[in-house]
Design an enzyme around this catalytic site. Sequence first.
Site, PDB file in Angstrom:
ATOM      1  N   ASN A  28       0.875  -1.169   0.000  1.00  0.00           N
ATOM      2  CA  ASN A  28       0.000   0.000   0.000  1.00  0.00           C
ATOM      3  C   ASN A  28       0.915   1.223   0.000  1.00  0.00           C
ATOM      4  OD1 ASN A  28      -1.746   2.082   0.477  1.00  0.00           O
ATOM      5  ND2 ASN A  28      -2.402   1.397   2.504  1.00  0.00           N
ATOM      6  N   TRP A  29       1.059   1.809  -1.162  1.00  0.00           N
ATOM      7  CA  TRP A  29       1.980   2.950  -1.272  1.00  0.00           C
ATOM      8  C   TRP A  29       1.464   4.193  -0.558  1.00  0.00           C
ATOM      9  CZ3 TRP A  29       4.084   3.419  -7.022  1.00  0.00           C
ATOM     10  CH2 TRP A  29       4.798   2.258  -7.343  1.00  0.00           C
ATOM     11  N   LYS A  30       0.185   4.221  -0.220  1.00  0.00           N
ATOM     12  CA  LYS A  30      -0.451   5.424   0.347  1.00  0.00           C
ATOM     13  C   LYS A  30      -0.177   6.602  -0.585  1.00  0.00           C
ATOM     14  CE  LYS A  30      -0.216   3.250   4.805  1.00  0.00           C
ATOM     15  NZ  LYS A  30      -0.135   3.368   6.254  1.00  0.00           N
ATOM     16  N   HIS A 114      -9.529   1.324   4.673  1.00  0.00           N
ATOM     17  CA  HIS A 114      -8.271   1.491   5.409  1.00  0.00           C
ATOM     18  C   HIS A 114      -8.511   2.432   6.588  1.00  0.00           C
ATOM     19  CE1 HIS A 114      -4.185   2.636   6.409  1.00  0.00           C
ATOM     20  NE2 HIS A 114      -3.815   1.524   5.796  1.00  0.00           N
ATOM     21  N   GLU A 116      -6.941   4.850   7.652  1.00  0.00           N
ATOM     22  CA  GLU A 116      -6.748   6.270   7.331  1.00  0.00           C
ATOM     23  C   GLU A 116      -7.975   6.835   6.610  1.00  0.00           C
ATOM     24  OE1 GLU A 116      -2.978   5.630   5.418  1.00  0.00           O
ATOM     25  OE2 GLU A 116      -2.146   5.081   7.362  1.00  0.00           O
ATOM     26  N   GLU A 186      -5.444  -4.729  10.499  1.00  0.00           N
ATOM     27  CA  GLU A 186      -4.428  -3.707  10.713  1.00  0.00           C
ATOM     28  C   GLU A 186      -4.733  -2.957  12.000  1.00  0.00           C
ATOM     29  OE1 GLU A 186      -2.448  -2.668   6.619  1.00  0.00           O
ATOM     30  OE2 GLU A 186      -3.958  -1.197   7.140  1.00  0.00           O
ATOM     31  N   GLY A 192       2.483   2.444  10.764  1.00  0.00           N
ATOM     32  CA  GLY A 192       3.441   3.534  10.614  1.00  0.00           C
ATOM     33  C   GLY A 192       4.115   3.950  11.903  1.00  0.00           C
ATOM     34  N   SER A 231       3.450  -1.989  10.329  1.00  0.00           N
ATOM     35  CA  SER A 231       4.893  -2.029  10.575  1.00  0.00           C
ATOM     36  C   SER A 231       5.520  -3.388  10.253  1.00  0.00           C
ATOM     37  CB  SER A 231       5.211  -1.613  12.021  1.00  0.00           C
ATOM     38  OG  SER A 231       4.805  -0.278  12.242  1.00  0.00           O
ATOM     39  N   GLY A 252       2.836  -1.113   4.235  1.00  0.00           N
ATOM     40  CA  GLY A 252       2.898   0.319   3.939  1.00  0.00           C
ATOM     41  C   GLY A 252       4.322   0.749   3.617  1.00  0.00           C
ATOM     42  N   GLY A 253       4.979   1.373   4.566  1.00  0.00           N
ATOM     43  CA  GLY A 253       6.312   1.960   4.340  1.00  0.00           C
ATOM     44  C   GLY A 253       7.293   1.022   3.653  1.00  0.00           C
TER      45      GLY A 253
HETATM   46  P1  13P Z   1       3.032   0.461   7.659  1.00  0.00           P
HETATM   47  O1  13P Z   1       3.523  -0.855   7.089  1.00  0.00           O
HETATM   48  O2  13P Z   1       3.774   1.650   7.135  1.00  0.00           O
HETATM   49  O3  13P Z   1       2.936   0.414   9.149  1.00  0.00           O
HETATM   50  O4  13P Z   1       1.529   0.658   7.115  1.00  0.00           O
HETATM   51  C1  13P Z   1       0.639  -0.397   7.221  1.00  0.00           C
HETATM   52  C2  13P Z   1      -0.561  -0.061   6.446  1.00  0.00           C
HETATM   53  O5  13P Z   1      -1.323   0.818   6.796  1.00  0.00           O
HETATM   54  C3  13P Z   1      -0.814  -0.825   5.195  1.00  0.00           C
HETATM   55  O6  13P Z   1      -2.075  -0.596   4.708  1.00  0.00           O
END
Ligand code: 13P
Length: 272
Positions: A28-30, A114, A116, A186, A192, A231, A252-253
């Site tokens: 997930n590149w966000k 998600h 967010e 999640e 994050g 994470s 994510g990251g």
């Molecule tokens: P991180 O891996 O950066 O913690 O993000 C997880 C996430 O929200 C994937 O959708």
Amino acid sequence: MTLTAYTGKILPIWAAELVMRGRLVAGNWKSNGDLASNQRLLEDVRAAARDLRGVECAVCVPYPYLFQSQQILAGAAVVWGGQDVSQFGSGAFTGAVTAAMLLEFGCRYVIVGHSERRSIFGESDAVVAAKFDVAIKAGLTPILCVGETLREREEGVTETVVGRQLDAVIGKTGVAALVKAVIAYEPVWAIGTGRTAMPEQAQAVHAYVRSAVAAHDAVVADGLRILYGGSVKAANAAQLFTMRDIDGGLIGGASLVADEFMAICRAAGRGQ
Ligand code: 13P
């Protein structure tokens, strides 16, 4: 282990396929990326994915980069998707991107609900369920995110929260729709933050999700892929993927760094 031992009941032959859950690691590149850095990342992922075994690899990119992803990944062992979808069809919905548009750019997956989107953009369980329904009906595979905040965990209501998020979707679409979907657990406090859930902590919620679905339909529950997100890094992925009900990850990251992301994909493949 026999099919019967695993599920506790005799299943029809066709159900055997469902029980063999495939692994999936989705990035997930966000809201990250630009044309130049995406090109390097997508080409590196495409090259490394050739050697992947036992795992499906996907990237969910910002809308403007779907065309670029399609150009670079077409024919590769990597599929792609969006990070959100409109609950409406085409029409006067300024800013909204429809499921049909995602399909036109070759998307297989779409992230729905998600945390967010829920917390920053105010998406309710009902809106998330409507988006999930639209994705299913269009033939996209929704990756439905569920998870509790730190406060909710500390209050001991994790299962209540996750159960409510799940019920909103099952209530709207019926449990059978989950055959064509993926769930991502999640925990919001692990996103994050560098704070990953302990494998056993994650496993407990994954097992709860599976049992909550099994209460509606045991066969659907057995075949349901449940990803863990929050994470996940190359360093902690292998341990998470040893857990019985963790079928992959939503990353994510770490999905922005090709080596890191592909190491996570390989770890999921090995855990198969
Ligand atoms: P991180 O891996 O950066 O913690 O993000 C997880 C996430 O929200 C994937 O959708």
